[in-house]
Design an enzyme around this catalytic site. Sequence first.
Site, PDB file in Angstrom:
ATOM      1  N   LYS A 167     -54.231   7.930  86.049  1.00 35.39           N
ATOM      2  CA  LYS A 167     -54.775   9.292  86.067  1.00 35.39           C
ATOM      3  C   LYS A 167     -55.920   9.344  85.071  1.00 35.39           C
ATOM      4  O   LYS A 167     -55.737   9.162  83.881  1.00 35.39           O
ATOM      5  CB  LYS A 167     -53.687  10.307  85.703  1.00 35.39           C
ATOM      6  CG  LYS A 167     -53.844  11.669  86.386  1.00 35.39           C
ATOM      7  CD  LYS A 167     -54.972  12.519  85.810  1.00 35.39           C
ATOM      8  CE  LYS A 167     -54.575  13.083  84.464  1.00 35.39           C
ATOM      9  NZ  LYS A 167     -55.659  13.997  83.931  1.00 35.39           N
ATOM     10  N   GLY A 218     -54.406   8.903  73.765  1.00 31.90           N
ATOM     11  CA  GLY A 218     -54.925  10.253  73.594  1.00 31.90           C
ATOM     12  C   GLY A 218     -54.429  10.856  72.297  1.00 31.90           C
ATOM     13  O   GLY A 218     -54.118  10.157  71.330  1.00 31.90           O
ATOM     14  N   SER A 219     -54.321  12.171  72.288  1.00 28.58           N
ATOM     15  CA  SER A 219     -53.977  12.880  71.062  1.00 28.58           C
ATOM     16  C   SER A 219     -52.486  12.761  70.748  1.00 28.58           C
ATOM     17  O   SER A 219     -51.649  12.567  71.640  1.00 28.58           O
ATOM     18  CB  SER A 219     -54.351  14.358  71.183  1.00 28.58           C
ATOM     19  OG  SER A 219     -53.476  15.019  72.079  1.00 28.58           O
ATOM     20  N   THR A 220     -52.162  12.917  69.476  1.00 33.31           N
ATOM     21  CA  THR A 220     -50.764  12.861  69.055  1.00 33.31           C
ATOM     22  C   THR A 220     -49.974  14.010  69.657  1.00 33.31           C
ATOM     23  O   THR A 220     -48.817  13.832  70.063  1.00 33.31           O
ATOM     24  CB  THR A 220     -50.684  12.886  67.523  1.00 33.31           C
ATOM     25  OG1 THR A 220     -51.330  11.712  67.008  1.00 33.31           O
ATOM     26  CG2 THR A 220     -49.249  12.912  67.037  1.00 33.31           C
ATOM     27  N   THR A 222     -50.411  15.533  72.570  1.00 36.40           N
ATOM     28  CA  THR A 222     -50.089  15.224  73.965  1.00 36.40           C
ATOM     29  C   THR A 222     -49.073  14.095  74.035  1.00 36.40           C
ATOM     30  O   THR A 222     -48.204  14.078  74.918  1.00 36.40           O
ATOM     31  CB  THR A 222     -51.359  14.850  74.732  1.00 36.40           C
ATOM     32  OG1 THR A 222     -52.299  15.929  74.646  1.00 36.40           O
ATOM     33  CG2 THR A 222     -51.065  14.587  76.194  1.00 36.40           C
ATOM     34  N   GLY A 223     -49.145  13.148  73.099  1.00 35.22           N
ATOM     35  CA  GLY A 223     -48.164  12.068  73.068  1.00 35.22           C
ATOM     36  C   GLY A 223     -46.744  12.584  72.897  1.00 35.22           C
ATOM     37  O   GLY A 223     -45.808  12.063  73.510  1.00 35.22           O
ATOM     38  N   GLU A 240     -50.724   5.206  72.313  1.00 33.08           N
ATOM     39  CA  GLU A 240     -51.777   4.892  71.336  1.00 33.08           C
ATOM     40  C   GLU A 240     -52.496   6.198  71.071  1.00 33.08           C
ATOM     41  O   GLU A 240     -53.230   6.701  71.910  1.00 33.08           O
ATOM     42  CB  GLU A 240     -52.716   3.825  71.900  1.00 33.08           C
ATOM     43  CG  GLU A 240     -53.528   3.129  70.831  1.00 33.08           C
ATOM     44  CD  GLU A 240     -54.881   3.757  70.624  1.00 33.08           C
ATOM     45  OE1 GLU A 240     -54.982   4.608  69.710  1.00 33.08           O
ATOM     46  OE2 GLU A 240     -55.811   3.428  71.358  1.00 33.08           O
ATOM     47  N   CYS A 274     -60.536   6.124  68.247  1.00 37.87           N
ATOM     48  CA  CYS A 274     -59.368   6.392  67.412  1.00 37.87           C
ATOM     49  C   CYS A 274     -59.301   5.454  66.209  1.00 37.87           C
ATOM     50  O   CYS A 274     -58.816   5.845  65.145  1.00 37.87           O
ATOM     51  CB  CYS A 274     -58.095   6.289  68.239  1.00 37.87           C
ATOM     52  SG  CYS A 274     -57.950   4.752  69.167  1.00 37.87           S
ATOM     53  N   GLU A 370     -58.470  14.224  61.555  1.00 34.32           N
ATOM     54  CA  GLU A 370     -59.400  13.359  62.271  1.00 34.32           C
ATOM     55  C   GLU A 370     -60.401  14.208  63.057  1.00 34.32           C
ATOM     56  O   GLU A 370     -60.027  14.842  64.039  1.00 34.32           O
ATOM     57  CB  GLU A 370     -58.622  12.459  63.245  1.00 34.32           C
ATOM     58  CG  GLU A 370     -59.495  11.574  64.104  1.00 34.32           C
ATOM     59  CD  GLU A 370     -58.720  10.877  65.205  1.00 34.32           C
ATOM     60  OE1 GLU A 370     -59.115   9.761  65.579  1.00 34.32           O
ATOM     61  OE2 GLU A 370     -57.723  11.447  65.698  1.00 34.32           O
TER      62      GLU A 370
END
Length: 470
Positions: A167, A218-220, A222-223, A240, A274, A370
């Site tokens: 995706k 992606g972002s933490t 969303t993780g 990651e 990142c 960040e």
Amino acid sequence: MVKMLIDGALVDTARHMDVIDPSDESRVAQVPDAGTAEVDQAVAAAKKAYPAWRDATPEARGAVLVAMAQVVTDNLDELCQLLVQETGRPLGLAQFEIAHLAAGYLNYYAGLRIAPEILVEDDTRRVEQHRKPLGIVAAVVPWNAPVYIACNKIAPALAAGNTIVVKTAPSTPLTTLRLGELWQDVVPAGVVNILSGGNEAGAHLVSHPDVAKITFTGSTGTGRKIMEAASPTLKRVTLELGGNDAAIVLPDADVKAIAPAIFAFAFFNSGQVCAIIKRLYVHDSLYDAMCAEIAAYATGSKVAGGRDPEAQFGPVQNKAQYDKVLDYLASARASGTIIAGGELPDGRGYFVPLTVVRDVKEGDVIVDEEPFGPILPIIRYTDIDDVVARANASPYALGGSIWSNDAEAAAKIALRLESGSVWVNQHCALDPAVPFPANKQSGSGVEGGLEGLYPYTALQILNIAKPQAA
């Protein structure tokens, strides 16, 4: 209009999304906007293709990956032009991502093999260790390096014998979709499926009961949501996520010698990576000199759209991230002294000048968080033990680096950092053969190298009792 690759066919949808050029905010294309129905089709195709792909020899799977890499190389010019349009980055950076990283990772994993291991062999038993494919992999790709990261997920998944549904990010689907079109004739139907779409498609894919593993970059935030979505069926997950990489300059370093590399590793892709330098710690004895050097490089660099042949750095990729970077710019202005950049240009496009801020410290937003944009804080320190503790205090632990004239002494300090990767006199030195782990809230699991192939497999132990004489 480019289409999605599902079950070896090119598929359109009733809904479409705009692809925006961040250099001038113009619409450069429209792409399909997949929903739950298209996700179900792609997963079903991957499920149907899985048994034959699982049972193919590693050599046959490797040959397909080599052919995929050759398609990338053969169509380099077209793919780079598309990537420049949707990311705004300079052409040279697009070429690096596609020719070096994307093709490189496909070729690397094409050559990897996992052989069974004999753990015990005696008169009574033989114990073998095998690694088997998992099934269907869901890969969710970010917008900052869309082609490289897609291939970095596709390559190990296929090499291990899995099939995959990719995706793409909503704001950068164009090049990866086109790559799917080009792969149509070299990849068996259903082995690779590539979708474009928004949150509806992403959420349905990662929660789909037929998906065995999720790999997400992606972002933490969303993780965390993906881990929740994986929990009902205990899917394997590789994440990651965000980073706030610290670079520490030791007092024996040669400022003029290392400043060009530090500048490059801090502002690569306009700060939208990142694992590049996000916090630069400099010993008090070198602080003013380093600030001056980095500021001079930033001031002398050209930020422009990728179609400008003189562009060295491009815009922030999308409006949502641009707005976040502007907030960080305001924080930098309030908490420190801006010595390069800081003033937005006139005109259209999501351009932020390369910005360097000094006289900041922990507790300032620009240091603790960040920005994921072209802003670098430079922080003063005096004591080695103290600065190592400050670098480790972050909830993120993706990468870190030590800079010194004494590489061996620097390596000992580097090992005290808690980040998954530590470098000496370099930063973000990615290599397909080298594992790239993530610690703390920067993620879980590992990518790259043979270690990056293992998470796409399930460990199986075969324990055979040998016949005994009566």
